[in-house]
Design a protein around this motif. Sequence first.
Motif, PDB file in Angstrom:
ATOM      1  N   LYS A  40       0.837  -1.211   0.000  1.00  0.00           N
ATOM      2  CA  LYS A  40       0.000   0.000   0.000  1.00  0.00           C
ATOM      3  C   LYS A  40       0.865   1.252   0.000  1.00  0.00           C
ATOM      4  N   ARG A  41       1.923   1.249   0.817  1.00  0.00           N
ATOM      5  CA  ARG A  41       2.816   2.417   0.848  1.00  0.00           C
ATOM      6  C   ARG A  41       3.452   2.657  -0.511  1.00  0.00           C
ATOM      7  N   ARG A  43       2.185   1.807  -3.412  1.00  0.00           N
ATOM      8  CA  ARG A  43       1.175   2.368  -4.322  1.00  0.00           C
ATOM      9  C   ARG A  43       0.911   3.843  -4.021  1.00  0.00           C
ATOM     10  N   LEU A  44       0.861   4.173  -2.730  1.00  0.00           N
ATOM     11  CA  LEU A  44       0.631   5.577  -2.372  1.00  0.00           C
ATOM     12  C   LEU A  44       1.781   6.464  -2.850  1.00  0.00           C
ATOM     13  N   ALA A  47       1.405   6.886  -6.511  1.00  0.00           N
ATOM     14  CA  ALA A  47       0.319   7.826  -6.798  1.00  0.00           C
ATOM     15  C   ALA A  47       0.740   9.252  -6.474  1.00  0.00           C
ATOM     16  N   LEU A  48       1.478   9.415  -5.350  1.00  0.00           N
ATOM     17  CA  LEU A  48       1.956  10.747  -4.997  1.00  0.00           C
ATOM     18  C   LEU A  48       2.926  11.281  -6.038  1.00  0.00           C
ATOM     19  N   PRO A 274      -5.034  11.544  -7.356  1.00  0.00           N
ATOM     20  CA  PRO A 274      -4.870  10.325  -6.532  1.00  0.00           C
ATOM     21  C   PRO A 274      -5.145  10.558  -5.058  1.00  0.00           C
ATOM     22  N   ILE A 275      -4.909  11.778  -4.554  1.00  0.00           N
ATOM     23  CA  ILE A 275      -5.072  12.071  -3.131  1.00  0.00           C
ATOM     24  C   ILE A 275      -5.883  13.351  -2.994  1.00  0.00           C
ATOM     25  N   ARG A 301     -14.722   7.267  -3.869  1.00  0.00           N
ATOM     26  CA  ARG A 301     -13.508   6.443  -3.801  1.00  0.00           C
ATOM     27  C   ARG A 301     -13.601   5.262  -4.751  1.00  0.00           C
ATOM     28  N   THR A 306      -9.536   7.372  -5.648  1.00  0.00           N
ATOM     29  CA  THR A 306      -8.856   8.451  -4.925  1.00  0.00           C
ATOM     30  C   THR A 306      -8.780   8.116  -3.440  1.00  0.00           C
ATOM     31  N   ARG A 307      -7.645   8.415  -2.833  1.00  0.00           N
ATOM     32  CA  ARG A 307      -7.483   8.240  -1.384  1.00  0.00           C
ATOM     33  C   ARG A 307      -7.823   9.569  -0.709  1.00  0.00           C
TER      34      ARG A 307
END
Length: 352
Positions: A40-41, A43-44, A47-48, A274-275, A301, A306-307
């Motif tokens: 998950k990190r 992917r985040l 995305a960031l 994404p965020i 979502r 989108t997170r």
Amino acid sequence: AWTERREGAGRRLAEIESRRAAAMTEAAAAEAVPGEVAAKRSRLLEALAVAEATAAAAADALAVAEAASGAANAAARAAREALTEAREALARAAAHREEAERRLGEAAARLAEIAGTHEDAEAGSATAEQLVEKLEKLRADRERLGGVNLRAEDELKEVEASHERLTAERDDLVAAIRRLRQGIQTLNGEGRERLAAAFATVDGHFQRLFGTLFGGGEARLELIASDDPLAAGLEVVARPPGKKAQTLSLLSGGEQALTALALIFAIFLTNPAPICVLDEVDAPLDDANVERFCALLDAMREETDTRFLVVTHNPVTMSRMDRLFGVTMAERGVSRVVSVDLETAERLREAS
């Protein structure tokens, strides 16, 4: 008694074995959690990075567009100033040419008059007194005429050449101004088309999200004060269920907050990121509207991947989140960040 103690020990031993098996299962599940967290990190972070790249590209494009617009405006101003100077220089050159032509005509007339007088004297048709009188008159005319500019013809050619050069420069400036105006008109036309398309898309999302948040009613966006989309203002017209249509400023505080959320999310859906960070947006809402707000977040979502990072103190909102982050002060003057994974906690509770 020993038999009963042995049986009790056997039961406790079986219970301990059962708890040991459950602990091993939980340990195995826990061993997989760091991998999931790392994934998950990752992917985040990806995305960031994509979001930062998109933002950088948008900022670069905006800077290029602003630079091009500034250059075009500067070129237009320079062209107008050059055209004014060219017109002034052309007027001065025309005046010089007229003056040179006038003086050249006067010189030619005086020469013709002198030549005619000389022919009369040679023919002997006048007396000596008349010749003297005419000579004095010619001398007076010569004194009144002043010095003869022998370079008048050369100056006339120079003035004509300068006039032709200034005329060519004026034509070039006029053509450049025409091209600049055509470019500005093209940019304005493309901007109007893109703005109209974006406005229609945002208006459609806004009407749908308004009905979702209010559980009915209708709303729309209107361009006001001008027929040109680039110069028009924006008016928000909303009609909550059971009320008549009115502008945003006439709604209550909670209705204004929900309408603003619908408009913000409508713009967000036009170009999702994404965020998305939301800071205390549910503060003016009651519990029923908070439930609608959380349901809308879940739907968005799933629709946009989108997170959402929500800063809130509302317990209803916190109960609908996947993970909670908070700050606690276990010791005086020492703060510590804690987090709770609600999904994992629910699974462990159900397993236990």
